[in-house]
Design a protein around this motif. Structure first.
Motif, PDB file in Angstrom:
ATOM      1  N   PHE A   5       0.869  -1.168   0.000  1.00  8.74           N
ATOM      2  CA  PHE A   5       0.000   0.000   0.000  1.00  8.74           C
ATOM      3  C   PHE A   5       0.908   1.221   0.000  1.00  8.74           C
ATOM      4  N   HIS A   6       0.657   2.132  -0.914  1.00 10.60           N
ATOM      5  CA  HIS A   6       1.462   3.347  -0.997  1.00 10.60           C
ATOM      6  C   HIS A   6       0.633   4.554  -0.573  1.00 10.60           C
ATOM      7  N   HIS A   7       1.289   5.465   0.110  1.00 16.09           N
ATOM      8  CA  HIS A   7       0.652   6.695   0.563  1.00 16.09           C
ATOM      9  C   HIS A   7       0.796   7.780  -0.497  1.00 16.09           C
ATOM     10  N   PHE A   8      -0.106   8.750  -0.436  1.00 19.57           N
ATOM     11  CA  PHE A   8      -0.075   9.894  -1.336  1.00 19.57           C
ATOM     12  C   PHE A   8       1.311  10.534  -1.341  1.00 19.57           C
ATOM     13  N   SER A   9       1.880  10.710  -0.165  1.00 20.14           N
ATOM     14  CA  SER A   9       3.188  11.357  -0.059  1.00 20.14           C
ATOM     15  C   SER A   9       4.264  10.564  -0.796  1.00 20.14           C
ATOM     16  N   GLU A  10       4.163   9.248  -0.790  1.00 22.82           N
ATOM     17  CA  GLU A  10       5.138   8.425  -1.500  1.00 22.82           C
ATOM     18  C   GLU A  10       5.021   8.609  -3.009  1.00 22.82           C
ATOM     19  N   LEU A  11       3.793   8.740  -3.502  1.00 24.73           N
ATOM     20  CA  LEU A  11       3.598   8.984  -4.927  1.00 24.73           C
ATOM     21  C   LEU A  11       4.189  10.338  -5.302  1.00 24.73           C
ATOM     22  N   PHE A  12       3.947  11.345  -4.496  1.00 19.49           N
ATOM     23  CA  PHE A  12       4.507  12.663  -4.783  1.00 19.49           C
ATOM     24  C   PHE A  12       6.033  12.593  -4.800  1.00 19.49           C
ATOM     25  N   ALA A  13       6.616  11.859  -3.881  1.00 22.08           N
ATOM     26  CA  ALA A  13       8.066  11.695  -3.871  1.00 22.08           C
ATOM     27  C   ALA A  13       8.537  10.984  -5.141  1.00 22.08           C
ATOM     28  N   GLN A  14       7.821   9.950  -5.565  1.00 25.49           N
ATOM     29  CA  GLN A  14       8.157   9.228  -6.799  1.00 25.49           C
ATOM     30  C   GLN A  14       8.105  10.168  -8.004  1.00 25.49           C
ATOM     31  N   LEU A  15       7.188  11.118  -7.964  1.00 25.79           N
ATOM     32  CA  LEU A  15       7.034  12.078  -9.061  1.00 25.79           C
ATOM     33  C   LEU A  15       8.016  13.243  -8.958  1.00 25.79           C
ATOM     34  N   GLY A  16       8.807  13.267  -7.892  1.00 28.54           N
ATOM     35  CA  GLY A  16       9.776  14.339  -7.717  1.00 28.54           C
ATOM     36  C   GLY A  16       9.151  15.648  -7.270  1.00 28.54           C
ATOM     37  N   LEU A  17       8.009  15.543  -6.608  1.00 28.10           N
ATOM     38  CA  LEU A  17       7.276  16.710  -6.125  1.00 28.10           C
ATOM     39  C   LEU A  17       7.399  16.810  -4.609  1.00 28.10           C
ATOM     40  N   PRO A  18       7.170  18.009  -4.042  1.00 31.04           N
ATOM     41  CA  PRO A  18       7.162  18.117  -2.586  1.00 31.04           C
ATOM     42  C   PRO A  18       6.146  17.120  -2.010  1.00 31.04           C
ATOM     43  N   ALA A  19       6.592  16.321  -1.068  1.00 33.28           N
ATOM     44  CA  ALA A  19       5.768  15.226  -0.559  1.00 33.28           C
ATOM     45  C   ALA A  19       5.231  15.470   0.843  1.00 33.28           C
ATOM     46  N   ASP A  20       5.469  16.668   1.371  1.00 40.76           N
ATOM     47  CA  ASP A  20       4.906  16.979   2.682  1.00 40.76           C
ATOM     48  C   ASP A  20       3.460  17.443   2.506  1.00 40.76           C
ATOM     49  N   GLU A  21       2.712  17.476   3.595  1.00 41.93           N
ATOM     50  CA  GLU A  21       1.288  17.818   3.524  1.00 41.93           C
ATOM     51  C   GLU A  21       1.055  19.174   2.853  1.00 41.93           C
ATOM     52  N   GLN A  22       1.846  20.166   3.220  1.00 43.96           N
ATOM     53  CA  GLN A  22       1.694  21.503   2.641  1.00 43.96           C
ATOM     54  C   GLN A  22       1.970  21.485   1.138  1.00 43.96           C
ATOM     55  N   GLY A  23       3.026  20.797   0.723  1.00 44.00           N
ATOM     56  CA  GLY A  23       3.369  20.714  -0.693  1.00 44.00           C
ATOM     57  C   GLY A  23       2.289  20.022  -1.505  1.00 44.00           C
ATOM     58  N   ILE A  24       1.711  18.973  -0.953  1.00 42.51           N
ATOM     59  CA  ILE A  24       0.631  18.249  -1.631  1.00 42.51           C
ATOM     60  C   ILE A  24      -0.594  19.149  -1.758  1.00 42.51           C
TER      61      ILE A  24
END
Length: 79
Positions: A5-24
């Protein structure tokens, strides 16, 4: 296939995007709502590498597919 199971933050990290709550939150606010006729991977804000990752994960029904679907749904809701 890994059934992790992957978290939203992990997907953002995979995409090279800010993965913290504020960045998302900022990303979703900046890019929502995505028009219904535009496929997630075809959205104009992705780099070619990001679009390819999203497309591959859905096509392969990979373990990331569920969280990619969640991202797709989140981008369809007006910010």
């Amino acid at each position: 296939m890994d059934n992790a199971f992957h978290h939203f933050s992990e997907l953002f990290a995979q995409l090279g995007l800010p993965a913290d709550e504020q960045g998302i939150r900022e990303f979703l606010a900046a890019h929502s709502p995505l028009a219904p006729e535009i496929a997630l991977a075809d959205a104009p804000f992705w780099t070619p590498a990001q679009a390819s990752l999203l497309r591959e994960e859905i096509l392969e029904d990979a373990d990331w597919a569920e969280v990619v679907d969640q991202l797709n749904a989140a981008l369809r809701v007006p910010a």
